[in-house]
Design a protein around this motif. Structure first.
Motif, PDB file in Angstrom:
ATOM      1  N   ASP A 206       6.726  -4.005  17.167  1.00  0.00           N
ATOM      2  CA  ASP A 206       6.985  -3.803  15.749  1.00  0.00           C
ATOM      3  C   ASP A 206       5.712  -3.664  14.924  1.00  0.00           C
ATOM      4  N   LEU A 207       4.572  -3.934  15.530  1.00  0.00           N
ATOM      5  CA  LEU A 207       3.303  -3.913  14.806  1.00  0.00           C
ATOM      6  C   LEU A 207       2.543  -2.643  15.165  1.00  0.00           C
ATOM      7  N   TYR A 209       0.714   1.045  13.478  1.00  0.00           N
ATOM      8  CA  TYR A 209       0.034   1.377  12.230  1.00  0.00           C
ATOM      9  C   TYR A 209      -0.314   2.855  12.085  1.00  0.00           C
ATOM     10  N   SER A 237       6.503 -10.606  15.908  1.00  0.00           N
ATOM     11  CA  SER A 237       7.164  -9.853  14.836  1.00  0.00           C
ATOM     12  C   SER A 237       7.645 -10.741  13.699  1.00  0.00           C
ATOM     13  N   GLU A 289       8.528  -5.675   8.262  1.00  0.00           N
ATOM     14  CA  GLU A 289       7.794  -4.574   7.637  1.00  0.00           C
ATOM     15  C   GLU A 289       6.720  -5.088   6.680  1.00  0.00           C
ATOM     16  N   ARG A 292       3.889  -6.107   8.830  1.00  0.00           N
ATOM     17  CA  ARG A 292       3.273  -4.910   9.428  1.00  0.00           C
ATOM     18  C   ARG A 292       2.347  -4.223   8.433  1.00  0.00           C
ATOM     19  N   GLU A 296      -1.676  -3.668   8.756  1.00  0.00           N
ATOM     20  CA  GLU A 296      -2.240  -2.321   8.681  1.00  0.00           C
ATOM     21  C   GLU A 296      -3.386  -2.282   7.671  1.00  0.00           C
ATOM     22  N   GLY A 320      -1.899  -0.422  17.276  1.00  0.00           N
ATOM     23  CA  GLY A 320      -0.902  -1.474  17.185  1.00  0.00           C
ATOM     24  C   GLY A 320      -1.490  -2.834  17.518  1.00  0.00           C
TER      25      GLY A 320
END
Length: 391
Positions: A206-207, A209, A237, A289, A292, A296, A320
């Protein structure tokens, strides 16, 4: 004191050892910026905490549960995999475990016989090699011919008649590279051709970029699904490293063997953590999100700051996970240290910045640097490293 030979051949975790060292320095009052440990610096979301509290208050956390997870958790895992990758695993093909690390350990214990080889692309997470040794297997390190991703040609050159499995970690710890769909398709078909089990460690999935697309190995085709064991969990996550919930999904025969092994080792994961994980997987996913996006932003800032430091050869920007993996051999030489390990040790002692030697990941000229810190801490860490090299 007598010790078993199998533990004498196993190296302690370098990341945990360095984390313990930094904690000891902090306890003495040192101003430490710990960039060594691989865990989000966010607290577990309140909605997950509240689900755990509700489970306690309802009495659901007081007793043993099924060894491989409560039905609600298995269903939540199955639904999450289906939503993300389009593959539906029944409960009989899922085991919930006390962390994703233990899912890997249990898998190696039930799959490997003495001398069986497992291909590990370099760089690699520190525990793969040692866990394989503990299962009486033989880790076979595969150096990519280019970059930090192995090709089919690299794997074929390393394959022997004892090769039984291959680990693919994408996004990769420590380098942050992400395998493309084309690359995974070639690797998955190669493994099928040679009857080699693929173990995919997708814990950082889930990570991702800067517009990178993640592809799960299991999403490619049903034949590859049948030859793959997916390892993942909620730690990264959902900022739940302390809750210790991981899982494996794969062929039923393997999952049932893991269930037997788990029943005689840990038994069920902590019941309260199981209910917390159900909430993580089934409730609003905006927190994923939000984290994340924060990672990023940190990546883009910190990568540029470190790229300005003499001797830090950054390579391509990670796609990632939450690590940078620069080659810092020239920085060590510029600072008059004989090895990267000596440079990193002195950096911690003199500046309080903790990073992990790349030797632990199979590449001794590199360093793994976590950016699981706020932006101000990352700026300060970069300033300290730059001054340390410059002096």
């Amino acid at each position: 004191m007598h010790l078993a030979k199998r533990i004498l051949n196993v190296a302690p975790s370098a990341t945990l050892a360095l984390s313990n060292q930094t904690k000891a320095l902090k306890a003495k009052g040192a101003d430490v910026i710990d960039l060594s440990i691989g865990q989000p610096d966010f607290q577990t979301p309140k909605t997950i905490d509240e689900a755990a509290i509700a489970a306690i208050q309802a009495g659901n956390a007081s007793f043993y549960t099924a060894a491989t997870g409560i039905p609600e958790l298995k269903q939540a895992i199955s639904d999450r995999i289906f939503a993300q990758d389009g593959v539906r695993y029944p409960a009989s093909q899922i085991v919930a475990t006390t962390g994703a690390k233990f899912a890997l350990y249990a898998l190696f214990q039930v799959y490997l016989n003495p001398g069986d080889e497992v291909l590990i692309p370099v760089p690699y997470w520190v525990s793969y090699e040692e866990q394989i040794k503990l299962a009486s297997g033989t880790p076979h390190l595969v150096m990519p011919s280019e970059g930090h991703k192995v090709s089919v040609d690299d794997l074929e050159a390393a394959r022997t008649d004892k090769t039984r499995a291959l680990i693919i970690n994408s996004p990769q710890n420590p380098s942050g590279v992400v395998y493309t769909r084309t690359e995974l398709t070639l690797i998955g078909n190669w493994a099928l051709q040679h009857h080699i089990l693929v173990i995919t460690d997708d814990i950082y999935r889930d990570l991702i970029y800067n517009g990178t697309t993640f592809t799960a190995m299991i999403s490619i085709n049903p034949d590859i699904v049948a030859n793959t064991v997916l390892i993942s969990g909620v730690s990264k996550s959902y900022a739940m490293t302390g809750w210790r919930i991981g899982y494996a999904a794969g062929p039923e025969k393997l999952m049932q063997a893991m269930a037997t092994f788990i029943s005689h080792t840990t038994s069920n994961p902590a019941a309260v953590s199981e209910y917390a994980a159900v909430a993580a997987l089934t409730r609003d996913q905006q927190i994923v999100e939000t984290m994340r996006q924060a990672f990023e932003e940190r990546l883009n800032l910190f990568y540029d700051l470190l790229a300005e430091i003499p001797g830090f050869d950054m390579g391509d920007k990670p796609q990632g996970a939450f690590y940078l993996f620069p080659n810092i051999k020239r920085a060590a030489q510029l600072s008059h240290y004989g090895t990267v390990d000596d440079f990193i040790s002195a950096l911690l002692a003199e500046t309080g910045v903790a990073i992990v030697p790349g030797r632990a990941f199979g590449m001794p000229d590199h360093a793994r640097i976590s950016y699981c810190k706020d932006l101000d801490s990352l700026r300060e860490a970069a300033r300290r490293i730059r001054e340390f090299v410059g002096k």
